[in-house]
Design an enzyme around this catalytic site. Structure first.
Site, PDB file in Angstrom:
ATOM      1  N   SER A 418       0.825  -1.201   0.000  1.00 56.24           N
ATOM      2  CA  SER A 418       0.000   0.000   0.000  1.00 56.24           C
ATOM      3  C   SER A 418       0.864   1.258   0.000  1.00 56.24           C
ATOM      4  CB  SER A 418      -0.892  -0.020   1.244  1.00 56.24           C
ATOM      5  OG  SER A 418      -1.934   0.907   1.129  1.00 56.24           O
ATOM      6  N   PRO A 419       0.368   2.351  -0.583  1.00 57.36           N
ATOM      7  CA  PRO A 419       1.115   3.615  -0.525  1.00 57.36           C
ATOM      8  C   PRO A 419       1.357   4.048   0.921  1.00 57.36           C
ATOM      9  CG  PRO A 419      -0.664   3.763  -2.125  1.00 57.36           C
ATOM     10  CD  PRO A 419      -0.875   2.481  -1.370  1.00 57.36           C
ATOM     11  N   GLN A 498       1.273   6.563  -7.323  1.00 59.74           N
ATOM     12  CA  GLN A 498       0.042   7.212  -6.866  1.00 59.74           C
ATOM     13  C   GLN A 498       0.242   8.714  -6.969  1.00 59.74           C
ATOM     14  OE1 GLN A 498      -1.195   7.750  -2.632  1.00 59.74           O
ATOM     15  NE2 GLN A 498      -2.799   6.262  -3.132  1.00 59.74           N
ATOM     16  N   TYR A 580      -7.294  14.902   0.771  1.00 69.39           N
ATOM     17  CA  TYR A 580      -6.426  15.695  -0.086  1.00 69.39           C
ATOM     18  C   TYR A 580      -7.276  16.391  -1.160  1.00 69.39           C
ATOM     19  CZ  TYR A 580      -2.829  13.207   2.475  1.00 69.39           C
ATOM     20  OH  TYR A 580      -2.048  12.702   3.488  1.00 69.39           O
ATOM     21  N   ARG A 628      -8.036   5.728  -5.777  1.00 72.84           N
ATOM     22  CA  ARG A 628      -8.263   5.505  -4.338  1.00 72.84           C
ATOM     23  C   ARG A 628      -9.311   6.495  -3.853  1.00 72.84           C
ATOM     24  NH1 ARG A 628      -4.212   4.261   0.689  1.00 72.84           N
ATOM     25  NH2 ARG A 628      -4.320   2.241  -0.362  1.00 72.84           N
ATOM     26  N   ARG A 722       1.459  -1.343   7.101  1.00 70.94           N
ATOM     27  CA  ARG A 722       2.315  -1.605   8.261  1.00 70.94           C
ATOM     28  C   ARG A 722       2.968  -2.993   8.248  1.00 70.94           C
ATOM     29  NH1 ARG A 722      -1.680   1.818  10.043  1.00 70.94           N
ATOM     30  NH2 ARG A 722      -0.969   3.648  11.211  1.00 70.94           N
TER      31      ARG A 722
END
Length: 773
Positions: A418-419, A498, A580, A628, A722
């Site tokens: 994942s980013p 991304q 964002y 996303r 993580r």
């Protein structure tokens, strides 16, 4: 010991068992139970208890355990009936008995110990009892008068859900726990049934009416289905007859009977506090968990065990009640999360009815996310093998290591890195050696796809001074160094970029210096859909972009997309989540515009779709684009799960190869419902409603989670963050732990010698063979 004089409000299993335990711990205690109903008045029929709960009972009161043991019905199988086909999964292990029988056993035990039982007697208010008793246990159920009287202290939150259900009984014993769906003209109706009295058992305590045993039958359906069927107008007999007719095959034509049975909407009860002075909540008064995971009585009995233990361990009452709550709250919260996932699955059952039968069965069994692929494989390997065969999973291949085609790109497995923002760019947004090592190491670790952190499309679009970009020639060259390494040294691993713009969340410190906090100096102006700061009084007020400036932002995304294509990325993801810039246009909490880019959802989608179309036009056709999204803002008035389906539908219609489904981080006052794979239901909803490939994220931490989500059809790809920080070779290690050595997880040649789990030292000693005396 403390609490010499105890009052128990409510004569259900939790209150009675608490009285038994407290009296056993101190026979000198004066304990009185108030129950407003008659001794044999009770709702429902059978009660399910786990082996763990029974173990606690056996240890605390062997006499009660032995009495229960004589009455239990045990079974191992779960039968799932899907469109006339019965699929059986074994090895589960359940125990049940009649609720009246359970109460009788507890009544007898209370009387033998000297506990006073007052039936058909309304208890005095808790505040009145607290004036004359050392401890008041409020076990007065989901409609607790005690909780309501002191709501200002307990802080209850009660959520009413969308299905109606009714408790009924059949006078024969099912062979197994049974789930069945009926697709009626009104909509889908489901049956949950389980035996609680063995065949050959005669009438006893009103729990059984014949010698064929007895079963609990719960019939459940969405509120609108219930109303369309006219069940809101029927009496108990008419309702029971309707249910018996609907499930005539399951019942063998036998009738169903009620016990003051009415249609109910389940209510989840959560309390901020469980005690108030000398009064403590127990069981359903403190918390509820949906019946589909069979935890109501279990939780109440376990509450009683914990409360008694804490009172024995802590002479001071406030300390004892605090210890009780501290011990039980995390257990209850975990159970409620599982129950919430289970009830939500049944609320959305219509979305899964069209699945192939074995996938449907697997999906149902894993709905709470507590039962997993590996759990089921251990319990019933033949069942799981049949599910995998139906899904086209090759024999000996875990579902996570099956390939997946995303547009023109074939991924060798279902794992995505994942980013993750690293805040480690050199200079003005340029990725350096750290990014080469960070992304290269994770690519070598075997995932199907590695995604970069959010790469910013302009200097002003950075989140922090440490964020990477793709807006200068040196950025493109630096990223090319990363993609060349991945393609050369980790062949078969795709790498995606991304692209995003920070919007109002920009110009902040590095994460470890103060996340979302403004820079102490050197701040740059930020922009957004509307002039609303992320944290009023903390973050700066953004400039609301005018139409000409929107065109400039589109051009920045296009410029960066062209650079990303030249830099060799295999996939491009457009970041429209987490508050964002593009996400700020989608959420009604952050978009208050009155022009063509604000208002209803279609208008809020306009600018993000314009950016997507502009990027898609310059991005190579053979390389996929994903998006996303934040599928919910976790805040009142924000983006809802239903909105997310429409947002996904719009992007898919414009050419998105998959939707990467995240949630939240849009507003600071969000209230996420954290838990294992907690964001997966949002991806699941989009996938099953739209037939669009999805990537799920959010506390997906084990390879067992990935296998479960993929095989159940809840997600096509699973993005983990993580776990990949903890272990860059997470995917290869997952393969080794499962004994898999196929094409879905090839080890890089230099690392192949490490492809087996390293042996550990012996911890056992030779056992003696001779005993000489």
């Amino acid at each position: 010991m403390g609490a010499r004089r105890v009052a128990v409000i409510g004569g259900g299993p939790g209150g009675l068992y608490a009285a038994v335990l407290l009296k056993r711990l101190d026979p000198g205690r004066d304990i009185t139970v108030w129950e407003r109903n008659a001794p044999d008045d009770t709702f429902g029929f059978g009660v399910v208890l786990s082996d763990e709960t029974l173990g606690g009972i056996e240890h605390a009161d062997p006499q009660v355990y032995r009495a229960l043991q004589r009455e239990f019905v045990r079974w191992d199988d779960i039968d799932i009936v899907h469109r006339g086909r019965t699929l059986t999964s074994g090895g589960h292990g359940f125990a049940a008995l009649g609720r009246r029988t359970l109460l009788r056993i507890l009544h007898e035990r209370c009387r033998s110990l000297g506990v006073r039982l007052n039936f058909r007697t309304q208890a005095p208010p808790a505040a009145e009892l607290a004036a004359t008793h050392d401890l008041v246990i409020a076990a007065d159920g989901v409609h607790s008068l005690t909780r309501a009287a002191h709501a200002d202290v307990f802080g209850p939150r009660v959520t009413t859900h969308r299905c109606r259900y009714i408790w009924l009984a059949a006078d024969f014993a099912f062979d197994a726990f049974r789930f069945e769906i009926a697709e009626t003209e009104h909509g889908i109706v489901q049956l949950h049934g389980y035996p609680y009295a063995r065949a050959g058992t005669g009438p006893r305590d009103g729990d059984t009416a014949a010698g064929d045993g007895a079963s609990t039958v719960i019939v459940e359906m969405r509120e609108e289905v219930w109303r369309r069927a006219g069940l809101d107008r029927g009496d108990e007999r008419e309702n029971a007859d309707w249910c018996a007719k609907t499930f005539a095959d399951a019942l063998g034509g036998r009738p169903l009977r009620g016990n003051n049975s009415t249609w109910t909407a389940f209510r989840t009860v959560v309390n901020e506090r469980w005690s108030h002075g000398r009064t403590v909540l127990l069981g359903d008064a403190a918390h509820t968990a949906h019946f589909s995971i069979g935890s109501g009585t279990k939780l109440a009995v376990e509450d009683a065990l914990a409360l008694a233990a804490c009172l024995a361990e802590h002479p001071d009452l406030p300390d004892a009640l605090a210890a009780y709550e501290a011990e039980r709250r995390p257990v209850v919260a975990s159970t409620q999360r599982a129950a919430r996932a289970s009830l939500a699955w049944f609320e959305e059952l219509a979305e899964y009815a069209g699945q192939p039968p074995r996938r449907f069965a697997f999906n149902l069994l894993t709905r709470s996310r507590r039962v997993t692929h590996d759990n089921l494989r251990l319990r019933d390997p033949a069942f799981v093998a049949a599910v995998e065969e139906e899904a086209g999973v090759p024999a000996g291949t875990p579902p996570m290591f099956t390939p997946f085609r995303l547009g023109g790109l074939t991924l060798r497995n279902r794992v995505v890195v994942s980013p993750m923002d690293m805040y480690s760019a050199d200079g003005d947004g340029t990725p350096g050696d750290f990014h080469l090592v960070h992304l290269g190491a994770r690519a070598l670790g075997g995932p199907g796809l590695v995604l970069t952190e959010m790469v910013c499309v302009s200097r002003a679009g950075r989140i922090t001074p440490g964020c990477t970009g793709l807006y200068a020639p040196e950025h493109e060259a630096a990223w090319r160094r990363v993609t060349d390494f991945v393609h050369a040294r980790a062949p078969g691993t795709a790498i995606g970029v991304q692209l995003g713009h920070s919007g109002r969340k920009g110009s902040t410190r590095l994460m470890w210096e103060g996340i979302d906090q403004p820079l102490p100096d050197g701040n740059w102006p930020v922009v957004a859909a509307s002039a609303l700061p992320y944290r009023p009084g903390v973050n700066q007020i953004p400039h609301a972009l005018i139409e000409a400036e929107l065109a400039d932002v589109r051009r920045e995304f296009v410029h960066s997309a062209r650079a990303a294509a030249r830099a060799g990325f295999d996939l491009l993801e457009l970041h429209c989540a987490h508050g964002y810039l593009l996400s700020g246009f989608l959420s009604p909490l952050t978009n208050r515009r009155t022009d063509a880019y604000g208002g209803d959802l279609a208008a809020r989608l306009r600018f993000p779709l314009e950016v997507f179309d502009a990027v898609r036009e310059v991005w190579p056709d053979s390389r996929p684009m994903t998006v996303r999204i934040s599928a919910t803002d976790w805040a009142e008035g924000g983006t809802t799960a239903e909105d997310s389906v429409e947002i996904a539908r719009a992007f898919a219609a414009h050419g998105a190869a998959a939707i990467d489904v995240s949630t939240g981080q849009v507003v600071p006052d969000e209230q996420p419902e954290f838990g294992r794979s907690y964001q997966a239901p949002f991806a699941d909803r989009i996938r099953n409603r739209l037939g669009v490939p999805v990537i799920t994220v959010g506390a997906v931490s084990s390879w067992d989670d990935v296998n479960s989500l993929v095989l159940a059809g809840r997600a096509d790809l699973c993005a983990l963050a993580r776990p990949h920080l903890y272990d860059p070779h997470w995917t290869l290690h997952a393969a080794a732990e499962q004994g898999y050595t196929g094409p879905g997880a090839p080890w890089p040649l230099p690392y192949r010698a490490g492809s087996r789990i390293p042996p550990t030292g012996r911890t056992d000693a030779p056992k003696p063979r001779l005993t000489l005396g």
